[in-house]
Design an enzyme around this catalytic site. Structure first.
Site, PDB file in Angstrom:
ATOM      1  N   GLY A 135       6.736   0.817  -6.077  1.00 17.93           N
ATOM      2  CA  GLY A 135       5.867   1.993  -6.089  1.00 17.93           C
ATOM      3  C   GLY A 135       5.682   2.581  -7.476  1.00 17.93           C
ATOM      4  CB  THR A 187       7.671  13.587  -5.801  1.00 12.37           C
ATOM      5  OG1 THR A 187       8.791  12.725  -5.589  1.00 12.37           O
ATOM      6  CG2 THR A 187       7.414  14.430  -4.556  1.00 12.37           C
ATOM      7  CB  SER A 225      10.551  20.004  -8.890  1.00  9.56           C
ATOM      8  OG  SER A 225      10.621  18.658  -9.273  1.00  9.56           O
ATOM      9  CE  LYS A 267       7.063  10.032  -8.730  1.00  4.58           C
ATOM     10  NZ  LYS A 267       8.300   9.629  -9.428  1.00  4.58           N
ATOM     11  CB  SER A 295      11.790  18.548  -4.117  1.00  2.25           C
ATOM     12  OG  SER A 295      11.529  18.376  -5.486  1.00  2.25           O
ATOM     13  N   GLY A 342      11.970  -2.158  -5.491  1.00  2.14           N
ATOM     14  CA  GLY A 342      10.831  -1.315  -5.144  1.00  2.14           C
ATOM     15  C   GLY A 342       9.628  -1.632  -6.015  1.00  2.14           C
TER      16      GLY A 342
END
Length: 256
Positions: free
Chosen positions: A135, A70, A25, A74, A23, A133
């Site tokens: 999601g 993430t 972040s 979510k 990731s 997608g």
């Protein structure tokens, strides 16, 4: 770093997800805190095998002030929150959590990061979009499409009402839908050869391909589009913008 060491910091933040060593972040906020001399702030990954583990994080870390969220949580994290702001409620997905007065407040900054990074790439012919997608990220993208008044269709592997499948994508569809946005994880490092199953041979210079993936910088999805003359953009700018928007939310509750 052990739990008790994390709790030595006045303000703790973290990313909730699954298999998130890759990731962005953690590295981003580590550098941000160092550059801004925020020595009382720390950011870490909370890599949990199931969303049922989330409440434990709150108990284990009384100094937690905010989370990013993430894949794949979510949407599934929402029942664990006390409330959502209006935008997150409209989107139906959360990527930022504010901890305020012991309450967990869900926000969505994905939509902001995506919108601001998409807009400079749009041309007049980008009036219809395919969102690959279904999601939480796809929901944020769909919200932006509504804000920008761009007609869109979701594309999924399985047939569902009001959605297209990859098998539906043909010349007629690709002639109308010039904006194609990948919200799936297909192509993320290390499985960089993976890609959404769209008919790349039907792409032209009229198309814009936007991939929310940022690692690698140019996915197979983008590479194949570029080879057909399509414009391309990745998710790196979106990530920075959504992260900074999250920080704006969190720092309102801090004494810095």
């Amino acid at each position: 770093m052990e739990v008790n060491q994390k709790n030595d910091y006045k303000y703790l933040f973290g990313l909730v997800g699954k298999n998130i060593n890759y990731s962005f972040s953690r590295g981003y906020f580590k550098t941000k805190f160092e550059n801004e001399h925020l020595t009382n702030c720390f950011y870490t990954n909370f890599d949990i095998p199931s969303i049922e583990e989330f409440p434990k994080l709150i108990k284990q870390h009384p100094n937690i002030k905010g989370f990013n969220v993430t894949i794949p949580y979510k949407e599934s994290i929402i029942p664990y929150l006390d409330t959502l702001d209006d935008t997150a409620k409209s989107i139906g997905a959360v990527n930022t959590i504010e901890v305020k007065d012991s309450k967990l407040i869900g926000h969505n900054t994905d939509y902001y990061g995506f919108m601001k990074s998409l807009e400079p790439n749009l041309n007049k012919n980008h009036t219809k979009a395919l969102i690959l997608g279904t999601g939480g990220a796809a929901k944020a993208v769909a919200y932006v499409m509504r804000l920008l008044k761009i007609d869109y269709n979701l594309v999924s592997r399985t047939s569902k009402p009001h959605q297209l499948t990859y098998n539906n994508l043909n010349t007629e569809i690709l002639d109308k839908y010039h904006l194609i946005i990948n919200t799936t994880p297909l192509g993320t490092f290390p499985e960089i050869s993976n890609k959404p199953d769209i008919p790349y041979n039907l792409l032209t210079e009229k198309h814009l391909l936007f991939d929310l993936i940022y690692n690698p910088e140019k996915t197979t999805f983008l590479t194949l589009g570029e080879e057909k003359g399509a414009s391309i953009a990745n998710g790196s700018k979106m990530l920075v913008l959504q992260a900074e928007k999250a920080w704006e939310i969190w720092k309102q509750n801090l004494n810095l």
